[in-house]
Design a protein around this motif. Structure first.
Motif, PDB file in Angstrom:
ATOM      1  N   VAL A 105       0.855  -1.181   0.000  1.00  0.00           N
ATOM      2  CA  VAL A 105       0.000   0.000   0.000  1.00  0.00           C
ATOM      3  C   VAL A 105       0.895   1.237   0.000  1.00  0.00           C
ATOM      4  O   VAL A 105       1.671   1.444   0.932  1.00  0.00           O
ATOM      5  CB  VAL A 105      -0.930   0.019   1.225  1.00  0.00           C
ATOM      6  N   GLU A 106       0.728   2.057  -1.032  1.00  0.00           N
ATOM      7  CA  GLU A 106       1.506   3.295  -1.127  1.00  0.00           C
ATOM      8  C   GLU A 106       0.775   4.443  -0.439  1.00  0.00           C
ATOM      9  O   GLU A 106      -0.451   4.467  -0.384  1.00  0.00           O
ATOM     10  CB  GLU A 106       1.754   3.699  -2.588  1.00  0.00           C
ATOM     11  N   SER A 140       5.707   6.206   0.914  1.00  0.00           N
ATOM     12  CA  SER A 140       5.849   5.007   1.737  1.00  0.00           C
ATOM     13  C   SER A 140       5.163   3.841   1.053  1.00  0.00           C
ATOM     14  O   SER A 140       4.142   4.008   0.389  1.00  0.00           O
ATOM     15  CB  SER A 140       5.223   5.224   3.117  1.00  0.00           C
ATOM     16  N   CYS A 141       5.732   2.667   1.248  1.00  0.00           N
ATOM     17  CA  CYS A 141       5.145   1.427   0.743  1.00  0.00           C
ATOM     18  C   CYS A 141       5.076   0.449   1.900  1.00  0.00           C
ATOM     19  O   CYS A 141       6.096  -0.114   2.314  1.00  0.00           O
ATOM     20  CB  CYS A 141       5.991   0.876  -0.397  1.00  0.00           C
ATOM     21  N   THR A 150      15.885   8.648  -3.373  1.00  0.00           N
ATOM     22  CA  THR A 150      16.578   7.652  -2.567  1.00  0.00           C
ATOM     23  C   THR A 150      15.560   6.643  -2.044  1.00  0.00           C
ATOM     24  O   THR A 150      14.578   7.030  -1.408  1.00  0.00           O
ATOM     25  CB  THR A 150      17.291   8.303  -1.377  1.00  0.00           C
ATOM     26  N   VAL A 151      15.832   5.375  -2.303  1.00  0.00           N
ATOM     27  CA  VAL A 151      14.974   4.313  -1.783  1.00  0.00           C
ATOM     28  C   VAL A 151      15.622   3.752  -0.521  1.00  0.00           C
ATOM     29  O   VAL A 151      16.848   3.604  -0.449  1.00  0.00           O
ATOM     30  CB  VAL A 151      14.731   3.216  -2.841  1.00  0.00           C
ATOM     31  N   SER A 152      14.791   3.475   0.468  1.00  0.00           N
ATOM     32  CA  SER A 152      15.291   2.928   1.737  1.00  0.00           C
ATOM     33  C   SER A 152      14.237   2.021   2.343  1.00  0.00           C
ATOM     34  O   SER A 152      13.110   1.947   1.840  1.00  0.00           O
ATOM     35  CB  SER A 152      15.669   4.055   2.700  1.00  0.00           C
ATOM     36  N   THR A 204       8.191  -1.379   5.875  1.00  0.00           N
ATOM     37  CA  THR A 204       7.934  -0.249   4.996  1.00  0.00           C
ATOM     38  C   THR A 204       9.178   0.074   4.164  1.00  0.00           C
ATOM     39  O   THR A 204      10.301   0.053   4.675  1.00  0.00           O
ATOM     40  CB  THR A 204       7.511   0.994   5.795  1.00  0.00           C
ATOM     41  N   VAL A 205       8.937   0.361   2.904  1.00  0.00           N
ATOM     42  CA  VAL A 205       9.976   0.862   2.000  1.00  0.00           C
ATOM     43  C   VAL A 205       9.605   2.290   1.624  1.00  0.00           C
ATOM     44  O   VAL A 205       8.439   2.587   1.379  1.00  0.00           O
ATOM     45  CB  VAL A 205      10.087  -0.022   0.751  1.00  0.00           C
TER      46      VAL A 205
END
Length: 129
Positions: A5-6, A21-22, A69-71, A78-79
């Motif tokens: 879920v974004e 957020s994912c 930036t992906v984290s 959560t990504v």
């Protein structure tokens, strides 16, 4: 079933920032990576960022590298996609999926890529000039 879920999209001025957020509920032993994608109006969806769930390695397309930036936060399942210096061309619906796009080789899962259950519904990002 794992359904990402974004959240975090919205309207922002050029030069501004947003953090998407994912949230990944459920669990899958086959999860190797999480990918962020976007689909601008009238264009194809493209994979822009990728993160490995095992070692945290990250990858970005050249035209977002240095701005996006992906984290991940494993404790929160959560990504994130931090987007800075946003431009009007970044306007798109942004999706996360439980696989990176085919361009990322070993982080690509064919079954997940072609199963809508492993894709979020998207969040709209609009960048005004």
């Amino acid at each position: 079933q794992v359904q990402p879920v974004e959240s975090g999209g919205g309207l922002v001025q050029s030069g501004g920032s947003l953090r998407l957020s994912c949230l990944i509920s459920g669990f899958t032993l086959d999860l190797k990576s999480v990918g962020w994608y976007r689909q601008p109006p009238g264009k194809e969806r493209e994979g822009i960022s990728c993160i490995s769930t095992s070692d945290g390695s990250t990858y970005h397309l050249d035209y977002v590298k240095g701005r996006f930036t992906v984290s991940r936060d494993s404790a929160k399942n959560t990504v994130y996609l931090q987007m800075n210096s946003l431009k009007p061309d970044d306007t798109a619906v942004y999706y996360c999926a439980l696989t990176c796009s085919p361009r990322y080789g070993k982080y690509y899962n064919h079954d997940y890529y072609h199963n809508n259950d492993y894709w979020g519904h998207g969040t709209q990002v609009t960048v005004s000039s």
